[in-house]
Design a protein around this motif. Structure first.
Motif, PDB file in Angstrom:
ATOM      1  N   LYS A 146      -2.125  10.251   2.298  1.00  0.00           N
ATOM      2  CA  LYS A 146      -3.382   9.862   1.662  1.00  0.00           C
ATOM      3  C   LYS A 146      -4.185   8.949   2.584  1.00  0.00           C
ATOM      4  O   LYS A 146      -5.407   9.096   2.707  1.00  0.00           O
ATOM      5  CB  LYS A 146      -3.090   9.159   0.337  1.00  0.00           C
ATOM      6  CG  LYS A 146      -4.337   8.737  -0.430  1.00  0.00           C
ATOM      7  CD  LYS A 146      -3.966   8.067  -1.753  1.00  0.00           C
ATOM      8  CE  LYS A 146      -5.215   7.626  -2.503  1.00  0.00           C
ATOM      9  NZ  LYS A 146      -4.850   6.953  -3.792  1.00  0.00           N
ATOM     10  N   ASP A 147      -3.498   8.030   3.220  1.00  0.00           N
ATOM     11  CA  ASP A 147      -4.145   7.121   4.159  1.00  0.00           C
ATOM     12  C   ASP A 147      -4.783   7.901   5.307  1.00  0.00           C
ATOM     13  O   ASP A 147      -5.918   7.625   5.716  1.00  0.00           O
ATOM     14  CB  ASP A 147      -3.108   6.140   4.710  1.00  0.00           C
ATOM     15  CG  ASP A 147      -3.646   5.281   5.849  1.00  0.00           C
ATOM     16  OD1 ASP A 147      -4.295   4.263   5.556  1.00  0.00           O
ATOM     17  OD2 ASP A 147      -3.405   5.629   7.027  1.00  0.00           O
ATOM     18  N   ALA A 202       1.812   8.429   0.438  1.00  0.00           N
ATOM     19  CA  ALA A 202       0.825   7.362   0.662  1.00  0.00           C
ATOM     20  C   ALA A 202       0.325   7.400   2.099  1.00  0.00           C
ATOM     21  O   ALA A 202      -0.871   7.176   2.364  1.00  0.00           O
ATOM     22  CB  ALA A 202       1.447   6.004   0.346  1.00  0.00           C
ATOM     23  N   ASP A 238       0.813  -1.210   0.000  1.00  0.00           N
ATOM     24  CA  ASP A 238       0.000   0.000   0.000  1.00  0.00           C
ATOM     25  C   ASP A 238       0.849   1.264   0.000  1.00  0.00           C
ATOM     26  O   ASP A 238       0.361   2.354  -0.312  1.00  0.00           O
ATOM     27  CB  ASP A 238      -0.917   0.033   1.229  1.00  0.00           C
ATOM     28  CG  ASP A 238      -2.076  -0.949   1.100  1.00  0.00           C
ATOM     29  OD1 ASP A 238      -2.210  -1.547   0.005  1.00  0.00           O
ATOM     30  OD2 ASP A 238      -2.811  -1.113   2.068  1.00  0.00           O
ATOM     31  N   TYR A 239       2.114   1.133   0.383  1.00  0.00           N
ATOM     32  CA  TYR A 239       2.925   2.326   0.615  1.00  0.00           C
ATOM     33  C   TYR A 239       4.208   2.389  -0.213  1.00  0.00           C
ATOM     34  O   TYR A 239       4.823   3.443  -0.304  1.00  0.00           O
ATOM     35  CB  TYR A 239       3.294   2.414   2.100  1.00  0.00           C
ATOM     36  CG  TYR A 239       2.080   2.460   2.991  1.00  0.00           C
ATOM     37  CD1 TYR A 239       1.298   3.607   3.063  1.00  0.00           C
ATOM     38  CD2 TYR A 239       1.686   1.356   3.723  1.00  0.00           C
ATOM     39  CE1 TYR A 239       0.157   3.655   3.863  1.00  0.00           C
ATOM     40  CE2 TYR A 239       0.548   1.387   4.529  1.00  0.00           C
ATOM     41  CZ  TYR A 239      -0.203   2.543   4.590  1.00  0.00           C
ATOM     42  OH  TYR A 239      -1.328   2.582   5.367  1.00  0.00           O
ATOM     43  N   GLU A 245       7.243   9.055  -2.105  1.00  0.00           N
ATOM     44  CA  GLU A 245       5.982   8.415  -2.481  1.00  0.00           C
ATOM     45  C   GLU A 245       5.371   7.686  -1.289  1.00  0.00           C
ATOM     46  O   GLU A 245       4.144   7.691  -1.105  1.00  0.00           O
ATOM     47  CB  GLU A 245       6.218   7.445  -3.639  1.00  0.00           C
ATOM     48  CG  GLU A 245       6.553   8.146  -4.955  1.00  0.00           C
ATOM     49  CD  GLU A 245       6.962   7.172  -6.053  1.00  0.00           C
ATOM     50  OE1 GLU A 245       7.243   5.993  -5.717  1.00  0.00           O
ATOM     51  OE2 GLU A 245       7.002   7.578  -7.229  1.00  0.00           O
TER      52      GLU A 245
END
Length: 289
Positions: free
Chosen positions: A136-137, A133, A41-42, A129
């Motif tokens: 965003k989470d 992430a 996810d990251y 990045e």
């Protein structure tokens, strides 16, 4: 995605493990379900990193399947016995919880050296990045869990738990539904402490990765992945203890009010998880040796 091992990592009582944790075979093929964070996810790995990762994945899964899964089957036996003998008590649930935490911690320790090597090999772009992430989470969870009013948060939490329980126990009685409402209400604004602590952990993780070439990096990552509780905020530590107690109390009360049909359904669900484990080829091979 099904995440039995991630559920084991944070399991408080069976009631917190209900739902999204029953398809073990599918989940077992992904490393992110046996470490305390969801790697894919990251991180956007390059070809070389993916090749290395896949090789390490095979080694870790082989180790885990042959040395750890037999203990998981024993854990399921103890859980099943509790239900069969109507011995779902606070004391018994605390014991199962501690066993689950110890199991996931042992796996996390084994996986951490690989995580350290992978993280040390990240370039600045990948780190940026990863941090985006995380951001965003955070935005997503705040939108879903904090933006609604407290009353709505309680209703949403009630609905999610009823859905999970319906899957594992079948339709709830009116008394059981009232107990779920009381549980959700008692947790109050638990979402606030949970997300604040999650952000706290992610910030510390980002800070550690920013210093990934320092001598202290390996120890710092081990603490973040294996001993996460030591880094909890005081407020969350208190909230988590209360959440554990509320979850155990909920499940004890639900089982006390359960019907024979509900208990039979629960036992079948537990047996289904056991079958998923036993059907794994790696475990079958280990048992034949």
């Amino acid at each position: 995605m099904s995440r039995w091992f991630k559920c084991l990592a944070v399991i408080l009582t069976l009631s917190l493990a209900l739902g999204a944790c029953s398809r073990v075979g599918l989940a077992y093929r992904n490393l992110d379900v046996i470490i305390p964070w969801t790697l894919s996810d990251y991180l956007d790995m390059n070809g070389e990193q993916k090749g290395w990762f896949n090789e390490r994945l095979k080694e870790h899964l082989s180790w885990h399947c042959t040395t750890q899964l037999p203990g998981y089957l024993d854990w399921l036996d103890r859980l099943q016995t509790m239900v069969e003998n109507n011995q779902v008590t606070d004391e018994a649930l605390q014991a199962r919880t501690q066993e689950a935490k110890e199991a996931i911690a042992q796996t996390a320790r084994a996986i951490t050296p690989s995580a350290i090597v992978l993280l040390q090999g990240l370039d600045d772009k990948q780190v940026a990045e990863m941090n985006e992430a995380f951001a965003k989470d955070q935005r997503k969870r705040q939108e879903e869990y904090l933006k609604p009013s407290l009353d709505q948060q309680i209703k949403d939490r009630t609905r999610r738990m009823e859905k999970r329980l319906d899957d594992w126990l079948g339709p709830l009685s009116s008394t059981q539904k009232q107990r779920v409402v009381a549980w959700s209400t008692a947790l109050g604004d638990q979402n606030t402490q949970w997300i604040a602590n999650r952000v706290h952990w992610q910030k510390q993780f980002s800070a550690a990765v920013a210093q990934r070439h320092s001598p202290e990096f390996a120890q710092r990552i081990e603490t973040l992945l294996v001993n996460r509780e030591s880094l909890w905020t005081p407020a969350y530590r208190q909230a988590f203890a209360a959440t554990e107690a509320q979850a155990r109390s909920l499940f004890v009360d639900l089982m006390a009010e359960s019907t024979p049909a509900q208990r039979e359904r629960l036992l079948k669900k537990i047996e289904g998880v056991r079958k998923d484990f036993k059907d794994l080829k790696c475990l079958k091979a280990a048992q034949q040796n």
